[in-house]
Design an enzyme around this catalytic site. Structure first.
Site, PDB file in Angstrom:
ATOM      1  N   PHE B   8      -4.809 -18.495  25.845  1.00 56.98           N
ATOM      2  CA  PHE B   8      -4.426 -19.889  25.597  1.00 56.98           C
ATOM      3  C   PHE B   8      -3.017 -20.139  26.130  1.00 56.98           C
ATOM      4  O   PHE B   8      -2.132 -20.610  25.439  1.00 56.98           O
ATOM      5  CB  PHE B   8      -4.531 -20.200  24.089  1.00 56.98           C
ATOM      6  CG  PHE B   8      -4.754 -21.656  23.780  1.00 56.98           C
ATOM      7  CD1 PHE B   8      -5.836 -22.345  24.310  1.00 56.98           C
ATOM      8  CD2 PHE B   8      -3.875 -22.350  22.944  1.00 56.98           C
ATOM      9  CE1 PHE B   8      -6.051 -23.689  24.013  1.00 56.98           C
ATOM     10  CE2 PHE B   8      -4.081 -23.698  22.635  1.00 56.98           C
ATOM     11  CZ  PHE B   8      -5.170 -24.356  23.176  1.00 56.98           C
ATOM     12  N   THR B  87      -7.151 -14.875  30.198  1.00 55.63           N
ATOM     13  CA  THR B  87      -6.018 -14.002  29.873  1.00 55.63           C
ATOM     14  C   THR B  87      -5.324 -13.604  31.178  1.00 55.63           C
ATOM     15  O   THR B  87      -5.916 -13.717  32.247  1.00 55.63           O
ATOM     16  CB  THR B  87      -6.480 -12.735  29.098  1.00 55.63           C
ATOM     17  OG1 THR B  87      -7.386 -12.016  29.925  1.00 55.63           O
ATOM     18  CG2 THR B  87      -7.150 -13.095  27.789  1.00 55.63           C
ATOM     19  N   LYS B 116      -8.123 -12.520  37.840  1.00 57.10           N
ATOM     20  CA  LYS B 116      -8.451 -11.731  39.038  1.00 57.10           C
ATOM     21  C   LYS B 116      -8.632 -10.242  38.749  1.00 57.10           C
ATOM     22  O   LYS B 116      -9.413  -9.578  39.420  1.00 57.10           O
ATOM     23  CB  LYS B 116      -7.320 -11.860  40.074  1.00 57.10           C
ATOM     24  CG  LYS B 116      -7.242 -13.214  40.706  1.00 57.10           C
ATOM     25  CD  LYS B 116      -6.124 -13.264  41.734  1.00 57.10           C
ATOM     26  CE  LYS B 116      -4.775 -13.440  41.088  1.00 57.10           C
ATOM     27  NZ  LYS B 116      -4.495 -14.775  40.576  1.00 57.10           N
ATOM     28  N   GLU B 140     -14.641 -19.135  40.336  1.00 60.00           N
ATOM     29  CA  GLU B 140     -14.009 -19.936  41.393  1.00 60.00           C
ATOM     30  C   GLU B 140     -12.487 -19.991  41.246  1.00 60.00           C
ATOM     31  O   GLU B 140     -11.743 -19.988  42.232  1.00 60.00           O
ATOM     32  CB  GLU B 140     -14.589 -21.361  41.359  1.00 60.00           C
ATOM     33  CG  GLU B 140     -14.045 -22.286  42.428  1.00 60.00           C
ATOM     34  CD  GLU B 140     -14.388 -21.834  43.843  1.00 60.00           C
ATOM     35  OE1 GLU B 140     -15.568 -21.867  44.187  1.00 60.00           O
ATOM     36  OE2 GLU B 140     -13.473 -21.441  44.588  1.00 60.00           O
ATOM     37  N   GLU B 201       7.981 -16.271  40.463  1.00 62.55           N
ATOM     38  CA  GLU B 201       8.272 -15.651  39.175  1.00 62.55           C
ATOM     39  C   GLU B 201       9.640 -14.967  39.216  1.00 62.55           C
ATOM     40  O   GLU B 201      10.162 -14.683  40.304  1.00 62.55           O
ATOM     41  CB  GLU B 201       7.230 -14.572  38.869  1.00 62.55           C
ATOM     42  CG  GLU B 201       5.803 -15.040  38.880  1.00 62.55           C
ATOM     43  CD  GLU B 201       5.388 -15.702  37.589  1.00 62.55           C
ATOM     44  OE1 GLU B 201       6.029 -15.433  36.548  1.00 62.55           O
ATOM     45  OE2 GLU B 201       4.426 -16.480  37.612  1.00 62.55           O
ATOM     46  N   ASP B 212      -1.047 -10.252  45.227  1.00 58.24           N
ATOM     47  CA  ASP B 212      -1.918 -11.355  44.803  1.00 58.24           C
ATOM     48  C   ASP B 212      -2.917 -11.718  45.907  1.00 58.24           C
ATOM     49  O   ASP B 212      -4.117 -11.864  45.644  1.00 58.24           O
ATOM     50  CB  ASP B 212      -1.034 -12.556  44.438  1.00 58.24           C
ATOM     51  CG  ASP B 212      -1.837 -13.779  44.057  1.00 58.24           C
ATOM     52  OD1 ASP B 212      -2.530 -13.714  43.027  1.00 58.24           O
ATOM     53  OD2 ASP B 212      -1.790 -14.782  44.789  1.00 58.24           O
ATOM     54  N   LYS B 216      -7.207 -11.297  45.977  1.00 61.82           N
ATOM     55  CA  LYS B 216      -8.118 -12.393  46.320  1.00 61.82           C
ATOM     56  C   LYS B 216      -9.018 -12.004  47.489  1.00 61.82           C
ATOM     57  O   LYS B 216     -10.203 -12.345  47.505  1.00 61.82           O
ATOM     58  CB  LYS B 216      -7.310 -13.646  46.643  1.00 61.82           C
ATOM     59  CG  LYS B 216      -6.660 -14.231  45.383  1.00 61.82           C
ATOM     60  CD  LYS B 216      -5.619 -15.264  45.701  1.00 61.82           C
ATOM     61  CE  LYS B 216      -5.051 -15.861  44.414  1.00 61.82           C
ATOM     62  NZ  LYS B 216      -3.846 -16.664  44.667  1.00 61.82           N
ATOM     63  N   GLY B 308      -1.415 -23.837  39.887  1.00 61.86           N
ATOM     64  CA  GLY B 308      -1.117 -24.955  38.994  1.00 61.86           C
ATOM     65  C   GLY B 308      -2.169 -25.053  37.920  1.00 61.86           C
ATOM     66  O   GLY B 308      -3.330 -24.714  38.153  1.00 61.86           O
TER      67      GLY B 308
END
Lengths: 165, 330
Positions: B8, B87, B116, B140, B201, B212, B216, B308
């Site tokens: 959350f 999470t 991921k 997705e 970050e 990252d 992907k 985003g």
């Protein structure tokens, strides 16, 4: 494999047909025929350049056949379609001996560094080099890029290649 | 549709917010009426068998920093239809996401995730568990944020063979490289600017080292090209150490430098590459782009916002609506 055959034909009718017969007999895929009428040789023959896509065995048979047809063969050469590409190197490019880097590429015989641009923002700062390289065919490009990556690893340089190379 | 929402943070909250605010729209347009029955953050849980009130949940999270008292329930104890797993990505072992997803699939429940880690680490296991239990797994949101990459390939381009995938899949790197080029600015300066803007970050290595993007690429290769590869199979180079001079030298030849992720043949690669300025992949700012080379449809390129909360939520909700079409939940 693309082969270029440079022939010389007598300047009388029917000669080109006779010569090309030597190719069609062996099912060779002719890519282009350039008839250099304007460049007649001192002997008065006409240079003709034929490009074919055939295997090594077939090309030998074609040569044999052309000779039996009395066609003068000047030169036979496997063509290396050379490709130019760009590479950027970042790091201590100069201090890690740029001359040695270039020699290592040139010494392969597969590729040649044609142009070098260098930016050095300050003493002790990392510099950036852009190399234009000409290599023989796709496999030459691939081998050269792998070599550059190895050199870069050894000399602690960062490599940026073109996306599609 | 009864939803168990695990995680959350910004994405999970956004999903809850949109599901609440568009309740009537979704009901009328898609016959989709979701109810969040379980919500869980890192230290608390909220549960109501008839659905929680998202407004109150969001208020409580804002005021108290939790969603309930303690964490007592296991997914086994809860009646739900679909797990929404948001999470954070964990590269080490994929947890807690991996266990959450596996458990849900084993229970025969469908899963939508933006995480991921589990997909990049345990693709085969997830795929098999999902097919064995006839549970749907959609993801997705894991690649390219709002860009419909996976579903484009699986649905709209169904029947094609995908030959190659190339793209810019990390907005942080694209921002840094675009800004360095535009302003002739050094890497460190632009990175700190990106951190101030919240684009990068505090520890930027996950983005700038290409990790990252590589995750992907692994997800795309496994799910769209039927590979069975892991992160360690990708040849990864990041953008650290790129000089503004490199961008200048590329620019002199009408090229830009972009961090490109690529699956070609059996090779998986992430690294900075030169591409022509007017190439479809040469998108600027934080935009993402992906190009799929197919045998029938040729090359298809899509671009959009790669990160985003609302963009990621958009992908999650679209996956939920797709599942609802198949299952006809009430």
């Amino acid at each position: 494999m693309i082969n270029t055959l440079n022939l010389e034909l007598k300047d009388i009718p029917g000669q080109l047909e006779k010569a090309l017969g030597g190719f069609s007999k062996h099912d060779a895929n002719i890519l282009s025929v350039v008839h250099h009428r304007e460049d007649k040789t001192p002997r008065g023959t006409v240079p003709v350049e034929v490009k074919v896509d055939v295997g090594e065995v077939v090309i030998e048979k074609i040569i044999e056949d052309l000779r039996s047809r009395d066609v003068e063969i000047v030169k036979v050469g496997e063509e290396n379609l050379s490709r130019s590409f760009m590479v950027i190197l970042i790091g201590h490019v100069v201090h890690s001996d740029i001359r040695d880097t270039i020699n290592k590429i040139d010494d392969t015989g597969l590729a040649e560094v044609k142009d070098l641009s260098l930016k050095m923002p300050g003493i002790n700062k990392e510099s950036t080099a852009r190399l234009f390289i000409k290599a023989d065919g796709e496999s030459g490009v691939k081998k050269t890029i792998n070599l550059i990556k190895d050199i870069a690893k050894e000399k602690e340089l960062k490599v940026i290649t073109e996306m599609d190379v | 549709m009864k939803i168990a929402l695990l995680g959350f943070g910004t994405v999970g909250q956004k999903v809850a917010k949109i599901l609440e605010s568009r309740k009537n729209f979704y009901e009328n347009k898609y016959g989709f009426s979701p109810e969040i029955v379980l919500v869980e953050d890192s230290n608390s849980q909220g549960y109501h068998t008839n659905g929680l009130n998202p407004k109150k949940l969001l208020e409580r999270k804002e005021e108290k920093g939790d969603v309930g008292s303690g964490r007592k329930l296991d997914l086994n104890d809860v009646e739900f239809d679909v797990l929404v797993e948001c999470t954070p990505t964990n590269l080490e072992d994929g947890e807690p996401g991996l266990s959450n997803i596996l458990q849900s699939l084993e229970l025969g429940r469908d899963v939508v995730t933006s995480n991921k880690g589990p997909l990049a680490i345990a693709w085969e296991e997830l795929k098999q568990t999902s097919s064995k239990n006839d549970s749907i797994l959609r993801y997705e949101a894991t690649v390219g944020g709002a860009m419909p990459t996976i579903n484009l390939a699986k649905d709209s381009l169904a029947g094609n063979k995908i030959k190659q995938i190339r793209g810019i899949l990390n907005g942080t790197c694209n921002y840094i490289l675009s800004r360095m080029r535009g302003g002739g600015l050094p890497y460190d300066h632009v990175l700190s600017e990106a951190q101030d803007l919240g684009i990068a970050e505090a520890d930027p290595s996950y983005d700038v080292e290409g990790i990252d993007t590589a995750l992907k690429i692994v997800i795309l290769a496994n799910s769209l090209l039927d590979f069975n590869v892991k992160y360690s199979d990708v040849d990864v180079t990041g953008i650290t150490g790129i000089t503004s001079e490199a961008l200048d030298l590329a620019n002199e030849e009408n090229r830009v430098i972009k961090l490109i992720g690529k699956v070609n043949g059996d090779k998986l690669e992430v690294g900075p590459k030169m591409i022509p300025k007017n190439h479809p992949l040469a998108v600027k700012g934080t935009l993402n782009v992906a190009s799929l080379k197919t045998d029938l449809a040729g090359e298809i390129t899509i671009t959009g916002k790669g990160a985003g909360a609302s963009e990621t939520a958009s992908s999650i909700i679209s996956d939920l609506i797709s599942i609802n079409r198949v299952r006809n939940f009430r």
